[in-house]
Design a protein around this motif. Structure first.
Motif, PDB file in Angstrom:
ATOM      1  N   VAL A 142       2.296   7.850  -7.289  1.00 18.09           N
ATOM      2  CA  VAL A 142       1.316   6.929  -6.719  1.00 18.09           C
ATOM      3  C   VAL A 142       0.843   7.446  -5.367  1.00 18.09           C
ATOM      4  O   VAL A 142       1.654   7.784  -4.508  1.00 18.09           O
ATOM      5  CB  VAL A 142       1.908   5.509  -6.549  1.00 18.09           C
ATOM      6  CG1 VAL A 142       0.871   4.562  -5.957  1.00 18.09           C
ATOM      7  CG2 VAL A 142       2.397   4.965  -7.882  1.00 18.09           C
ATOM      8  N   GLU A 143      -0.448   7.537  -5.213  1.00 20.35           N
ATOM      9  CA  GLU A 143      -1.032   7.980  -3.946  1.00 20.35           C
ATOM     10  C   GLU A 143      -2.221   7.120  -3.604  1.00 20.35           C
ATOM     11  O   GLU A 143      -3.103   6.948  -4.428  1.00 20.35           O
ATOM     12  CB  GLU A 143      -1.551   9.423  -4.098  1.00 20.35           C
ATOM     13  CG  GLU A 143      -0.650  10.484  -3.524  1.00 20.35           C
ATOM     14  CD  GLU A 143      -1.265  11.862  -3.669  1.00 20.35           C
ATOM     15  OE1 GLU A 143      -2.431  12.022  -3.281  1.00 20.35           O
ATOM     16  OE2 GLU A 143      -0.572  12.747  -4.182  1.00 20.35           O
ATOM     17  N   ARG A 144      -2.267   6.631  -2.381  1.00 21.18           N
ATOM     18  CA  ARG A 144      -3.400   5.809  -1.905  1.00 21.18           C
ATOM     19  C   ARG A 144      -3.703   4.708  -2.905  1.00 21.18           C
ATOM     20  O   ARG A 144      -4.738   4.714  -3.572  1.00 21.18           O
ATOM     21  CB  ARG A 144      -4.645   6.670  -1.718  1.00 21.18           C
ATOM     22  CG  ARG A 144      -4.816   7.195  -0.310  1.00 21.18           C
ATOM     23  CD  ARG A 144      -6.187   7.821  -0.106  1.00 21.18           C
ATOM     24  NE  ARG A 144      -7.090   6.952   0.633  1.00 21.18           N
ATOM     25  CZ  ARG A 144      -8.319   6.644   0.244  1.00 21.18           C
ATOM     26  NH1 ARG A 144      -8.786   7.080  -0.892  1.00 21.18           N
ATOM     27  NH2 ARG A 144      -9.068   5.879   0.996  1.00 21.18           N
ATOM     28  N   ALA A 145      -2.815   3.773  -3.021  1.00 24.18           N
ATOM     29  CA  ALA A 145      -3.062   2.684  -3.954  1.00 24.18           C
ATOM     30  C   ALA A 145      -2.608   1.364  -3.361  1.00 24.18           C
ATOM     31  O   ALA A 145      -1.604   1.300  -2.660  1.00 24.18           O
ATOM     32  CB  ALA A 145      -2.344   2.942  -5.273  1.00 24.18           C
ATOM     33  N   LEU A 146      -3.409   0.340  -3.643  1.00 25.62           N
ATOM     34  CA  LEU A 146      -3.096  -1.019  -3.203  1.00 25.62           C
ATOM     35  C   LEU A 146      -2.570  -1.738  -4.434  1.00 25.62           C
ATOM     36  O   LEU A 146      -3.285  -1.871  -5.425  1.00 25.62           O
ATOM     37  CB  LEU A 146      -4.377  -1.680  -2.687  1.00 25.62           C
ATOM     38  CG  LEU A 146      -4.240  -2.925  -1.827  1.00 25.62           C
ATOM     39  CD1 LEU A 146      -3.491  -2.622  -0.538  1.00 25.62           C
ATOM     40  CD2 LEU A 146      -5.615  -3.493  -1.495  1.00 25.62           C
ATOM     41  N   ILE A 147      -1.316  -2.174  -4.380  1.00 25.41           N
ATOM     42  CA  ILE A 147      -0.671  -2.669  -5.591  1.00 25.41           C
ATOM     43  C   ILE A 147      -0.057  -4.043  -5.346  1.00 25.41           C
ATOM     44  O   ILE A 147       0.690  -4.237  -4.386  1.00 25.41           O
ATOM     45  CB  ILE A 147       0.401  -1.659  -6.069  1.00 25.41           C
ATOM     46  CG1 ILE A 147      -0.282  -0.308  -6.347  1.00 25.41           C
ATOM     47  CG2 ILE A 147       1.137  -2.172  -7.301  1.00 25.41           C
ATOM     48  CD1 ILE A 147       0.623   0.774  -6.858  1.00 25.41           C
ATOM     49  N   PHE A 150       0.843  -1.196   0.000  1.00 28.10           N
ATOM     50  CA  PHE A 150       0.000   0.000   0.000  1.00 28.10           C
ATOM     51  C   PHE A 150       0.875   1.242   0.000  1.00 28.10           C
ATOM     52  O   PHE A 150       1.752   1.397   0.838  1.00 28.10           O
ATOM     53  CB  PHE A 150      -0.931   0.008   1.214  1.00 28.10           C
ATOM     54  CG  PHE A 150      -1.936   1.130   1.157  1.00 28.10           C
ATOM     55  CD1 PHE A 150      -2.994   1.075   0.256  1.00 28.10           C
ATOM     56  CD2 PHE A 150      -1.810   2.247   1.966  1.00 28.10           C
ATOM     57  CE1 PHE A 150      -3.908   2.111   0.176  1.00 28.10           C
ATOM     58  CE2 PHE A 150      -2.721   3.294   1.882  1.00 28.10           C
ATOM     59  CZ  PHE A 150      -3.782   3.222   0.983  1.00 28.10           C
ATOM     60  N   ILE A 151       0.639   2.097  -0.995  1.00 25.61           N
ATOM     61  CA  ILE A 151       1.366   3.365  -1.031  1.00 25.61           C
ATOM     62  C   ILE A 151       0.401   4.426  -0.515  1.00 25.61           C
ATOM     63  O   ILE A 151      -0.668   4.640  -1.098  1.00 25.61           O
ATOM     64  CB  ILE A 151       1.819   3.723  -2.470  1.00 25.61           C
ATOM     65  CG1 ILE A 151       2.477   2.539  -3.173  1.00 25.61           C
ATOM     66  CG2 ILE A 151       2.735   4.948  -2.441  1.00 25.61           C
ATOM     67  CD1 ILE A 151       3.746   2.022  -2.564  1.00 25.61           C
ATOM     68  N   ASN A 152       0.780   5.055   0.572  1.00 25.27           N
ATOM     69  CA  ASN A 152      -0.088   6.020   1.224  1.00 25.27           C
ATOM     70  C   ASN A 152      -0.111   7.360   0.508  1.00 25.27           C
ATOM     71  O   ASN A 152       0.693   7.602  -0.379  1.00 25.27           O
ATOM     72  CB  ASN A 152       0.402   6.223   2.664  1.00 25.27           C
ATOM     73  CG  ASN A 152      -0.678   5.846   3.642  1.00 25.27           C
ATOM     74  OD1 ASN A 152      -1.849   6.120   3.399  1.00 25.27           O
ATOM     75  ND2 ASN A 152      -0.289   5.215   4.728  1.00 25.27           N
ATOM     76  N   LYS A 153      -1.009   8.229   0.969  1.00 22.74           N
ATOM     77  CA  LYS A 153      -1.134   9.562   0.384  1.00 22.74           C
ATOM     78  C   LYS A 153       0.186  10.326   0.478  1.00 22.74           C
ATOM     79  O   LYS A 153       0.554  11.070  -0.436  1.00 22.74           O
ATOM     80  CB  LYS A 153      -2.229  10.323   1.129  1.00 22.74           C
ATOM     81  CG  LYS A 153      -3.015  11.225   0.221  1.00 22.74           C
ATOM     82  CD  LYS A 153      -4.239  11.777   0.892  1.00 22.74           C
ATOM     83  CE  LYS A 153      -4.839  12.884   0.037  1.00 22.74           C
ATOM     84  NZ  LYS A 153      -5.152  12.459  -1.342  1.00 22.74           N
ATOM     85  N   VAL A 180       3.882  -1.109   3.677  1.00 24.28           N
ATOM     86  CA  VAL A 180       3.103   0.123   3.748  1.00 24.28           C
ATOM     87  C   VAL A 180       4.091   1.272   3.666  1.00 24.28           C
ATOM     88  O   VAL A 180       4.972   1.418   4.512  1.00 24.28           O
ATOM     89  CB  VAL A 180       2.278   0.216   5.042  1.00 24.28           C
ATOM     90  CG1 VAL A 180       1.491   1.528   5.080  1.00 24.28           C
ATOM     91  CG2 VAL A 180       1.325  -0.964   5.158  1.00 24.28           C
TER      92      VAL A 180
END
Lengths: 382, 340
Positions: free
Chosen positions: B252-257, A285-288, A302
């Motif tokens: 990339v922002e807010r992504a489940l990868i 998961f790449i956060n904001k 994370v």
């Protein structure tokens, strides 16, 4: 002639120049490339080359390796016939015998090899990173009707003296074999990958075993003896990426090579997959607040900080306001808020404390240890 | 463990048609690297259940390819383990869970097993249900049936004794009931009923809308923490994908990868499955991009669900809405010319 090939994978090395990375695991078990262990490369090469009988010779800190390889399932080596066999040193009627050298390790497993009844034996190292089709190598060996074929690679002249250097004629027949010469006459280096015709190898292993002065090493003893007796020794020119990960620096470099699309080491090639055990983890998961550039990230991570040119293993947590560049972060590590890492190797499950920075780093690669963290804490207290 | 499991994977959901042209509902991809059936199979294994009958209907190939002999769930056992028990649905297909006509086709599975209790569950409700706890409460209650519910929503998961199930399989026509769900919903006499209140994560996937919402919901930390529990991992078929590659210039922002992807463009508020290519200049927002799909350069996608192996050509602009996301079916190829 049965044409059968058995691979013997030498995986007993300690890798002392890798410092704390190999205190508790053998070098071939060293994590690499975000999800792999180094031994995945030769094992996957075997599978991809259609070699289904592999002996893995272990000695130094073998537990992780043994449990990791298990039945060989990730490499499709869980076979009814052949498959993978772990070969640690064992006790015999005349005493306990450690593997004194690469050749003695193979010699002591002659019974295993005989039970496999091969035509050819492929000797491999468990600590090299490369992709190679061994089938092509064995075919080359057959075509040349050789007794032994040595896979060689052109290396920069200034590095040649670190290797076994090989001099060849126009037909790739080996004229000279110099183990780590001071003044190399060629820049063709042995990769430590050999194909032997089994009958010949057996003959030389048995002869070498009774020589007391021998160090029982392929490069130092077996190959020179074969050379001297005029056995047919051929060099196979390998082209492609190959790295012997011997030091902290070269380990770091090999990881960085993965990020260079022109390095020749492409893990995204579905035609030559590198197999590995796959932990069952959720996607990353790449956060904001996260920003990932020119990096590779594995599952279960994370990321809330800034990551550039780095390799991130599974289950890594990178908190906010962190800056990580040109680093290797191993599985389960946590980088707490505000930490800055450049050219760092963070061992598995390591906790990098809040606000941490490496003290007095120039351009060198730093392997993080508890001492390094202590040093930083002390400076904060002053 | 004295519990035998029935995973009813035969249920069809018309609302999910776009994603089930060539697969069962149970093999619809979810959460980046999973299929819907992974969640129920993992819950069973995590609850200590090791005799599992999966009752699917056609088309089976995708599901069969995914679960195989059950190795990923440690269900490849010499004794017990996974049983693949397809149902013909000669009755035309009943959309309630635990249809007797289907289970009856494999009566032996029940009569031959030694477990005294049966859990009848499904694969379109994603939960982290602990069936062991549910069984304990069921036994304590003394009821004939226990149904799992959460906040007033039926999770379509039931425990009953095996003897009772076998009796129903032999008499359901006379009793004029069609399924376990049916019996529970009718509160059929003379049986007694108990409810098991569950507090964890759940999502009912029965339409594109609910699929899309539940998927994007996983971008919230609290939802992920409820679904992905360290001590109750979700197992799936392993793929040997390398780690995902983020190329310089990506955003990339807010992504489940998931693994094996290459990200060169911009991805926000989205789910990306294994082996996906997002090329330079592409903009992907509020999307679900599934396995091995490619989004070419300078695409602009919002509220799009791209199924497996979809190819979106250079410069394609596709904007759905949160209420009506655009679905690109498995293997579809879209170019700028197509949209003109």
């Amino acid at each position: 002639m049965n044409n059968k090939v058995v691979a013997m994978l030498l995986a007993g090395g300690q890798g002392s120049r890798l410092k704390s990375l190999t205190y508790t695991i053998a070098k071939p078990a060293l994590p690499f490339g975000g999800k792999y262990r180094i031994i995945d490369f030769p094992l996957s090469n075997c599978t991809n080359s259609g070699i289904d009988t592999v002996g893995v010779l272990t000695q130094y800190q073998p537990h992780v390796l043994h449990s990791y390889i298990g039945l060989g399932t990730p490499w499709d080596l869980d076979r009814r016939n052949g498959g993978v066999t772990m070969l640690p040193p064992f006790a015999e009627i005349d005493g306990n015998k450690w593997y004194a050298g690469t050749a003695s390790a193979i010699y002591q497993n002659i019974t295993f090899l005989q039970s496999c009844d091969p035509e050819y034996v492929l000797i491999l190292s468990g600590d090299h990173i490369y992709k190679m089709d061994y089938e092509v190598l064995v075919d080359y060996h057959k075509e040349h009707d050789a007794d032994v074929t040595i896979s060689v690679l052109e290396v920069p002249w200034e590095e040649a003296s670190r290797f076994g250097v090989i001099n060849v004629d126009d037909d790739m027949k080996v004229l000279e074999f110099d183990e780590k010469p001071e003044n190399p006459k060629s820049n063709l280096a042995s990769m430590g990958v050999y194909v032997f015709t089994w009958k010949k190898l057996k003959e030389y292993l048995e002869a070498d075993n009774v020589i007391e002065a021998s160090s029982h090493d392929f490069g130092k003893d077996i190959l020179p003896a074969m050379m001297e007796n005029g056995e047919k020794m051929i060099a196979y020119p390998f082209k492609g990426y190959w790295k012997d990960v011997g030091t902290v620096d070269s380990f770091w470099e090999a990881n960085m090579d993965l990020l260079d699309l022109n390095s020749g080491l492409n893990l995204h090639d579905s035609g030559w997959r590198i197999y590995s055990s796959n932990p069952q983890l959720p996607p990353q998961f790449i956060n904001k607040t996260g920003n990932v550039q020119s990096s590779m990230v594995n599952e279960g991570c994370v990321i809330s900080g800034e990551v550039t040119k780095s390799i991130i293993f599974q289950k890594v947590v990178i908190e906010e306001n962190t800056q990580i560049s040109e680093s290797v972060i191993m599985s389960g590590a946590t980088i707490h808020k505000g930490a800055k890492l450049h050219r760092a190797i963070v061992p598995p499950k390591f906790e990098v404390p809040e606000g941490f920075e490496i003290i007095g780093q120039q351009d060198e690669v730093v392997l993080l240890t508890d001492e390094e963290v202590e040093k930083w804490k002390e400076r904060g207290e002053q | 463990m004295n519990l035998l499991a029935v995973v009813d994977a035969s249920i069809k959901k018309e609302g999910l048609q776009d994603l089930t042209m060539k697969r069962t509902v149970s093999s619809v991809p979810f959460a980046g690297r999973y299929r819907l059936i992974d969640f129920v199979l993992s819950n069973l294994v995590n609850s200590g259940v090791s005799t599992v009958g999966v009752f699917p209907s056609y088309p089976l190939a995708s599901l069969l390819d995914h679960i195989g002999v059950g190795k990923s769930w440690d269900l490849d056992r010499r004794k017990n383990g996974l049983y693949f028990l397809p149902v013909t649905q000669r009755d035309g297909g009943i959309s309630s869970v635990g249809a007797f006509a289907g289970l009856e086709e494999h009566l032996q599975f029940f009569t031959k097993s030694i477990q005294p209790y049966v859990i009848v569950t499904n694969s379109f409700v994603v939960t982290q249900l602990d069936y062991k706890d549910m069984l304990e409460k069921h036994i304590k209650s003394g009821a004939d049936f226990t149904e799992a519910v959460s906040k007033g929503v039926q999770l379509k998961t039931y425990i009953l004794s095996k003897d009772l199930l076998v009796e129903l399989l032999r008499s359901y026509v006379d009793k004029q009931v069609v399924s376990v769900e049916d019996v529970v919903n009718l509160k059929k006499s003379p049986y007694t009923f108990n409810e098991y209140e569950y507090e964890g994560y759940f999502a009912v996937i029965d339409s594109i809308q609910s699929y899309f919402e539940a998927s994007l919901d996983l971008l919230n930390e609290d939802k992920r923490e409820q679904l992905f529990l360290a001590d109750r991992p979700i197992f799936t078929k392993v793929k040997d994908e390398p780690p995902t590659r983020y190329v310089s210039g990506s955003h990339v922002e807010r992504a489940l990868i998931a693994n094996g992807s290459t990200i060169m463009g911009t991805v926000t508020d989205s789910l990306i499955s294994r082996g996906v290519y997002i090329k330079k200049g592409a903009h992907v927002e509020n999307c679900i991009i599934m396995q091995k799909s490619t989004v070419e350069e300078n695409c602009d996608l919002a509220y799009v669900i791209a199924d497996k192996e979809v190819y979106i050509g250079e410069g394609v602009l596709l904007h759905g809405t949160p209420e009506r996301p655009i679905v690109l079916r498995k293997g579809a190829s879209v170019s700028k010319e197509d949209l003109r």
